[in-house]
Motif scaffolding. Structure first.
Motif, PDB file in Angstrom:
ATOM      1  N   ARG A 184      -9.787  -6.326  -7.119  1.00 51.10           N
ATOM      2  CA  ARG A 184      -8.713  -5.871  -6.272  1.00 51.10           C
ATOM      3  C   ARG A 184      -8.812  -4.476  -6.175  1.00 51.10           C
ATOM      4  NH1 ARG A 184      -6.516  -7.264 -10.976  1.00 51.10           N
ATOM      5  NH2 ARG A 184      -4.674  -6.144 -11.902  1.00 51.10           N
ATOM      6  N   LEU A 185      -8.549  -3.894  -4.910  1.00 45.97           N
ATOM      7  CA  LEU A 185      -8.769  -2.345  -4.454  1.00 45.97           C
ATOM      8  C   LEU A 185     -10.140  -1.798  -4.568  1.00 45.97           C
ATOM      9  CD1 LEU A 185      -5.649  -0.683  -5.975  1.00 45.97           C
ATOM     10  CD2 LEU A 185      -6.100  -1.509  -3.623  1.00 45.97           C
ATOM     11  N   ARG A 227      15.138   0.553  -1.242  1.00 49.25           N
ATOM     12  CA  ARG A 227      14.773   1.143   0.373  1.00 49.25           C
ATOM     13  C   ARG A 227      14.082   0.191   0.893  1.00 49.25           C
ATOM     14  NH1 ARG A 227      10.209   2.885   1.843  1.00 49.25           N
ATOM     15  NH2 ARG A 227       8.597   3.633   0.419  1.00 49.25           N
ATOM     16  N   LEU A 228      13.188  -0.307   0.625  1.00 47.30           N
ATOM     17  CA  LEU A 228      12.459  -1.530   1.579  1.00 47.30           C
ATOM     18  C   LEU A 228      13.279  -2.632   1.796  1.00 47.30           C
ATOM     19  CD1 LEU A 228       8.937  -1.250   0.033  1.00 47.30           C
ATOM     20  CD2 LEU A 228       9.641  -0.975   2.351  1.00 47.30           C
ATOM     21  N   VAL A 267       8.491  -8.329   3.541  1.00 50.80           N
ATOM     22  CA  VAL A 267       8.739  -6.851   3.693  1.00 50.80           C
ATOM     23  C   VAL A 267       7.899  -5.890   2.885  1.00 50.80           C
ATOM     24  CG1 VAL A 267      10.721  -5.080   3.594  1.00 50.80           C
ATOM     25  CG2 VAL A 267      11.082  -7.200   4.448  1.00 50.80           C
ATOM     26  N   ARG A 286       4.635  -6.457   2.033  1.00 52.11           N
ATOM     27  CA  ARG A 286       3.283  -6.533   2.364  1.00 52.11           C
ATOM     28  C   ARG A 286       2.649  -5.162   2.829  1.00 52.11           C
ATOM     29  NH1 ARG A 286       3.893 -11.508   6.584  1.00 52.11           N
ATOM     30  NH2 ARG A 286       4.082 -13.284   4.974  1.00 52.11           N
ATOM     31  N   GLY A 287       1.494  -5.081   2.299  1.00 49.65           N
ATOM     32  CA  GLY A 287       0.754  -3.669   2.502  1.00 49.65           C
ATOM     33  C   GLY A 287       1.257  -2.478   1.786  1.00 49.65           C
ATOM     34  N   THR A 288       2.421  -2.708   1.073  1.00 57.60           N
ATOM     35  CA  THR A 288       2.828  -1.600   0.132  1.00 57.60           C
ATOM     36  C   THR A 288       2.311  -1.324  -1.188  1.00 57.60           C
ATOM     37  OG1 THR A 288       4.676  -2.456  -0.542  1.00 57.60           O
ATOM     38  CG2 THR A 288       4.934  -1.338   1.446  1.00 57.60           C
ATOM     39  N   PRO A 289       2.260  -0.305  -1.762  1.00 57.66           N
ATOM     40  CA  PRO A 289       2.160  -0.436  -3.351  1.00 57.66           C
ATOM     41  C   PRO A 289       2.836  -1.199  -4.071  1.00 57.66           C
ATOM     42  CG  PRO A 289       2.705   1.824  -2.619  1.00 57.66           C
ATOM     43  CD  PRO A 289       2.475   1.121  -1.253  1.00 57.66           C
ATOM     44  N   ARG A 304       4.468  -4.048  -3.506  1.00 53.66           N
ATOM     45  CA  ARG A 304       4.019  -5.299  -3.788  1.00 53.66           C
ATOM     46  C   ARG A 304       2.772  -5.312  -4.479  1.00 53.66           C
ATOM     47  NH1 ARG A 304       2.579 -10.033  -0.592  1.00 53.66           N
ATOM     48  NH2 ARG A 304       0.907 -10.955  -1.555  1.00 53.66           N
ATOM     49  N   ARG A 315       3.444 -17.109  -5.600  1.00 54.21           N
ATOM     50  CA  ARG A 315       4.014 -15.967  -4.905  1.00 54.21           C
ATOM     51  C   ARG A 315       5.453 -16.100  -4.569  1.00 54.21           C
ATOM     52  NH1 ARG A 315       2.302 -16.478   1.035  1.00 54.21           N
ATOM     53  NH2 ARG A 315       0.200 -16.364   0.289  1.00 54.21           N
ATOM     54  N   ASN A 352      -0.314   5.677  -2.851  1.00 56.37           N
ATOM     55  CA  ASN A 352      -1.007   4.475  -2.387  1.00 56.37           C
ATOM     56  C   ASN A 352      -2.170   4.556  -2.063  1.00 56.37           C
ATOM     57  OD1 ASN A 352      -0.991   5.187   0.633  1.00 56.37           O
ATOM     58  ND2 ASN A 352       1.257   5.405   0.441  1.00 56.37           N
ATOM     59  N   PRO A 353      -2.877   3.582  -1.939  1.00 55.78           N
ATOM     60  CA  PRO A 353      -4.427   3.674  -1.573  1.00 55.78           C
ATOM     61  C   PRO A 353      -5.020   4.546  -0.453  1.00 55.78           C
ATOM     62  CG  PRO A 353      -3.812   1.314  -2.272  1.00 55.78           C
ATOM     63  CD  PRO A 353      -2.520   1.961  -2.113  1.00 55.78           C
ATOM     64  N   GLY A 366      11.491   3.852   6.514  1.00 56.56           N
ATOM     65  CA  GLY A 366      11.307   3.143   5.077  1.00 56.56           C
ATOM     66  C   GLY A 366      12.537   3.144   4.485  1.00 56.56           C
ATOM     67  N   THR A 405       1.969   1.745   7.022  1.00 57.67           N
ATOM     68  CA  THR A 405       2.292   0.398   6.360  1.00 57.67           C
ATOM     69  C   THR A 405       2.313   0.868   4.788  1.00 57.67           C
ATOM     70  OG1 THR A 405       0.242  -0.023   6.125  1.00 57.67           O
ATOM     71  CG2 THR A 405       1.165  -1.063   8.142  1.00 57.67           C
ATOM     72  N   GLU A 406       1.521   1.680   4.162  1.00 58.18           N
ATOM     73  CA  GLU A 406       1.637   1.831   2.798  1.00 58.18           C
ATOM     74  C   GLU A 406       3.180   2.217   2.422  1.00 58.18           C
ATOM     75  OE1 GLU A 406      -1.155   1.660   0.584  1.00 58.18           O
ATOM     76  OE2 GLU A 406      -3.077   1.989   1.573  1.00 58.18           O
ATOM     77  N   PHE A 438       4.963  -3.510   7.126  1.00 56.31           N
ATOM     78  CA  PHE A 438       4.572  -3.827   8.647  1.00 56.31           C
ATOM     79  C   PHE A 438       5.803  -4.344   9.364  1.00 56.31           C
ATOM     80  CE2 PHE A 438       0.564  -4.746   6.175  1.00 56.31           C
ATOM     81  CZ  PHE A 438      -0.489  -4.168   7.223  1.00 56.31           C
ATOM     82  N   ALA A 467      -9.530  -6.578   0.065  1.00 55.40           N
ATOM     83  CA  ALA A 467      -9.357  -5.864  -1.022  1.00 55.40           C
ATOM     84  C   ALA A 467      -8.515  -6.644  -1.847  1.00 55.40           C
ATOM     85  CB  ALA A 467      -8.810  -4.545  -0.635  1.00 55.40           C
ATOM     86  N   HIS A 468      -8.028  -7.868  -1.635  1.00 59.22           N
ATOM     87  CA  HIS A 468      -7.345  -8.704  -2.549  1.00 59.22           C
ATOM     88  C   HIS A 468      -5.939  -8.228  -2.573  1.00 59.22           C
ATOM     89  CE1 HIS A 468     -10.743 -10.912  -3.452  1.00 59.22           C
ATOM     90  NE2 HIS A 468     -11.257  -9.694  -3.659  1.00 59.22           N
TER      91      HIS A 468
END
Lengths: 464, 464, 464
Positions: free
Chosen positions: B10-11, B68-69, B105, B107-110, B112, B128, B384-385, C368, C396-397, C401, C438-439
């Protein structure tokens, strides 16, 4: 001992399919001549054609890209011979050892990349520099520097440089340029560039003395005339552009009587900061007006806090690695100039920046409307692969490729010129290959675009 | 039921050739100890070593990244137990259900990403989270939290944390740190960090009362002495850094008599906003001076509009998810400080930002000249990435790798520490693999650089 | 003659493994209906359903994306028929030849991409436009434009547009919208959008006259009432949003008596610039308050220097390619509005920008935390692949989304609508495929997210 190799695919995209396209594109432009419309090579280097003294005077002393990185490691600039002439051999060798012993400090930077290319391709070095082989490399390079093949003119020929612009004081007599022009041994066009900053910044200490260098400048009208005449003098000796590097991009005209009044105050040493600022912005506007008349391309690169560390300035002078970018603004600053001259067919205005935020926000939209405005290639701190990629994306998606200046090496490191242009060609090939692979451009278009970026576009933008 | 899996790759980069290099690099540093020189874990957590009350108090209540999310989805912070102690089981379970029911909610964030790692690797979760299995997961985690293996100290050992800095008030007696230092059961170094913000912002309501916490601070001279003494107190208990998070990066000295006068006015509750601002910038300069003397690393992270939503502040306190970044400026703001101390061997100044624009424009050029300046790792909103990639590119191309602070987790979410450091190692491995694949770096250099980033660089920068 | 082909994989990631995932994701949403909640199509186009006059009036004259790029090549806007009605055939043909002859100018831009799609998919063009085939292509397209299949309503059906918002003056009677609503031949919902800018900018020349269009607005109270009534009028005719495009994002309330006083001054033509600015920021706040009451979604897109080239404005009017972005700020500007209404369930506030710096620094953190705030899709200069990628990453990070508005085409180029939405679907599929590769996300989640972005999210955010 680790080897130093320069891989034929270096900097090309890593995905095999895209790399294959990039290889084809790059291969077609790899050997095209180098056009360098903005840089800082000293013309006397080429005029005198003396052998370079040693590796340190060639690679370290004049190059603030290198010395600032070594400085971060706690190495005083005195140990690197900054602001000195050629060093005695023991000091030159010692500085070289510092470079090789700190080779890891350069990792990931374009300086490292250029060094690899230069060492391998010009000097045949096959070992990665380090503390262990510093002396051997010094000797290997020093020996070659004594050969005719490694004198400045021989290298100039070998590098395939068709056009090379220097950067010059308006009061310079350009004797070196004249001599080079008349020398049948030099086929490269070596052109001066008009750089009037210090004549326009009337609040600088000593300005009233400086301005005398222009000739008669006893009042505002004669000052304008003198600048116009010096521009003509430069043009007659091959100049194609005037280069401007003030703190901001302001370009707003004053009323004539205000300009006259402020000019008088400046001569009397009684100008305020606000007046000097307004006058300089006025003169940027005036320089654009002159460019419309005489055709000199106008290059602009504001947004640098010069000489951030005064003690270093005092000991070593300017251009010693501590100019630091600040945020810059073009949209409002250039509006008065572009309102007046933006559609003028005589004006070519090339906007450089060291603040990458303005690429997509301001430069691309401006270059995407005004026929006079071109997006200058990534420059100085930004002349590295990731910022070049950011520039390519940010500018071309809004303004297309036809608004790009083509590559500018902006260097005083003579031997890095081919490596810098080669890096640019590889990165342009890679970017275009990505567009082909994403089916956004046909390969024949990509090839045509790449060729334009390498030779046609700089010729057109800089009116060569 | 969807599975939760954490993939070994991953990553890492997706191009197979680059991924292969990245795998090798990552594998070599995956199990190195964790060094965490800046964070917000409460030392009493480790001192008391009490079991975590439940999944909600572990994962939701203290972590404004998470709350916050969920708040964006219209979930009131009261339903999540923000600013409360451990909740009754029904409320804790209800909050957990809200998290699982809104798993999409994240998804896509660090957040998660970290959750996936924590759930799988610490708690053996294989499903999950979702509305359907929320209760089962709650029970599964709660059961484990009661085991000795999942108490704070056991986790600390399991995580392999060698050094852990907390963030502390200058008036804190650091009793918890002393007790941890003397406890043979704790092999991790748990160091305090000097965070003097509220003592330097003399215009804050209640400041005159606050400052008494420092001891004798009845005039400016004794205030300075008191600060210096508290720094010594911290140093004696293991502190390596002082952390500063004001609204801007200003650091400009006042004349002594002005500082004295403003200080007196503040004690009398009669300071103006402009005076308080000037004083705080003066004190940032003074803190740098003290760092030169006593060696505390100085970390700076300006540019946050704190408590953007006053009603939330009033109901739940600070650090509840509504601090919002603003544009920030370093070049001019830090010039007076760096003019004076930039080359001082005693100063390590680590610049963090939540405004990514300054990475290439200001931080990298500053860190690329001054030996005292380091580029702090991407932090808070930027950890984050994609922002880490942007940081890697923007900073290393100008300043190389030797000017990076190494990773900072900056977290109050204890269980996320290994996941955060692991993310950083994967992304650094991927970035370096890209340089190898582009033939810009040899693989042995990439490995050496990666190891430096993970352990050597934080040790050097934070003087461990 | 070079061919024009639109590859089924265009814009998808180039790495084969990622592309394979992206293909699957894209395939699942390719044919979903188009929801277009913000744009500039003239409803009369659909009401009258007259054939398009010729290729030039369809593709060139109304589209400042196209005309500004041709303008950079030195082509006067007069030669392109900007601000004119349908041209005589010779002039229309001549303009078309200019476009085809400068086809290379479009390389790398989304304009080129949209053109490729439109020409191939709507008009069956199979040759790349150029000087040689300009006339043949003109004839080919012109012939089709005369067919019933290429009238506006037929294209609307063919494009699969479910919802289409126009942009309208608050004083508009919306007769065209009413007629379209009542026309059984039109199944697309064509909704007006309330765009009150010129009624809120009370310092504009002619404002006192303009405001009469609202009805009784003789004092501040009746002005507010009139605005509220016009909003109701729009809502009754299908409006779902109010759109605001001022110079900055300021939204700060005035005291009632100040608002009243300034309003009176404006009616008397005696308002100062500072008062007009304060009043407009006050009215932005008031518009948010009204949105809480009446439910109109509020879209904000500040930060554009309108009509940068006054001569072009004078000759050709606004929206002719010389609006240039400036830096923008949201965190401080919106604080008063969000302090009051940020958690209000009636408010949906969609933040657009042409300054990409604020994506990660301000918009994502605001979206956010506040349940009312959504990140508007990349727009105008930023609706291109690289900026869309930057947006996807930056927002998104930090915010996930669920805070995205979904795609906005914002176009007045009717035929480009499907190409623009298709580009967005491809890029979203590619981005999500990267997360899967990227899993970081399972493929079922990616698919669910993509579907949400294409249809569910715009429906939710714009309350359809």
């Amino acid at each position: 001992m680790a080897t130093l190799t320069v891989h034929p695919d270096r900097l090309l995209p890593t995905e095999p399919g895209v790399r294959e396209i990039a290889r084809r594109l790059y291969g077609a432009v790899r050997d095209l001549p180098i056009i360098s419309p903005h840089g800082h090579v000293d013309p006397k280097l080429l005029l005198d054609d003396q052998p370079f003294a040693d590796p340190t005077s060639l690679f370290i002393q004049p190059d603030h890209y290198v010395t600032r990185l070594l400085h971060t490691a706690g190495i005083g600039l005195d140990r690197l011979g900054v602001a000195e002439g050629p060093l005695p051999e023991d000091r030159a060798r010692q500085a070289w050892r510092l470079l090789c012993g700190h080779w890891h400090v350069l990792r990931g930077t374009p300086v490292r990349y250029w060094f690899d290319s230069e060492l391998a391709e010009i000097f045949g070095v096959t070992e990665r520099p380090g503390a262990d082989n510093a002396d051997a490399l010094y000797d290997q390079i020093a020996e070659q520097l004594r050969r005719p093949s490694h004198r400045p003119r021989a290298l100039l020929r070998r590098f395939g440089i068709e056009f090379l612009a220097t950067t010059d004081d308006p009061a310079d007599d350009l004797a070196a340029h004249e001599a080079l022009r008349d020398d049948p041994d030099v086929s490269t066009t070596v052109a001066p560039t008009f750089r009037p900053d210090r004549y326009l910044e009337i609040g600088r200490p000593g300005w009233a003395e400086t301005v005398k260098g222009l000739g008669d400048a006893g009042d505002y009208a004669s000052y304008l005339d003198a600048l116009a005449e010096r521009r003509q003098y430069f043009i007659a000796r091959g100049a194609v552009s005037a280069d401007h590097g003030h703190a901001d991009a302001g370009a707003e005209p004053l009323e004539l009587h205000d300009a006259q009044r402020i000019y008088r105050a400046a001569l009397a040493g009684a100008v305020t900061d606000a007046e000097a600022l307004a006058f300089r912005r006025h003169m940027t506007y005036e320089m654009a007006r002159m460019s419309c008349d005489d055709g000199l391309v106008m290059t602009l690169h504001p947004g640098v806090y010069r000489n951030h560390h005064p003690e270093t300035l005092q000991r070593y002078g300017p251009d010693t690695g501590h100019d630091i970018p600040v945020a810059v603004e073009y949209t409002r600053a250039l509006q008065p100039l572009l309102e007046r001259f933006g559609n003028h067919p005589g004006l070519h205005l090339v906007l450089f920046t060291v603040d990458p935020d303005v690429y997509s926000r301001e430069i691309a939209p401006l270059a995407g409307f005004y026929p006079s405005v071109y997006a200058g290639a990534p420059w100085w701190f930004l002349d590295n692969p990731s910022e070049i990629r950011r520039f390519q994306e940010a500018v071309t998606e809004t303004a297309g490729f036809s608004r790009l200046s083509g590559f500018i090496d902006d260097t005083r490191a003579f031997c890095s010129i081919p490596a810098r242009h080669d890096m640019s060609r590889r990165l342009d090939a890679g970017f275009l290959a990505g567009l082909v692979a994403a089916h956004r451009l046909d390969e024949d278009e990509a090839l045509d675009t790449l060729t334009a970026l390498v030779v046609d576009q700089p010729r057109k933008v800089f009116k060569l």
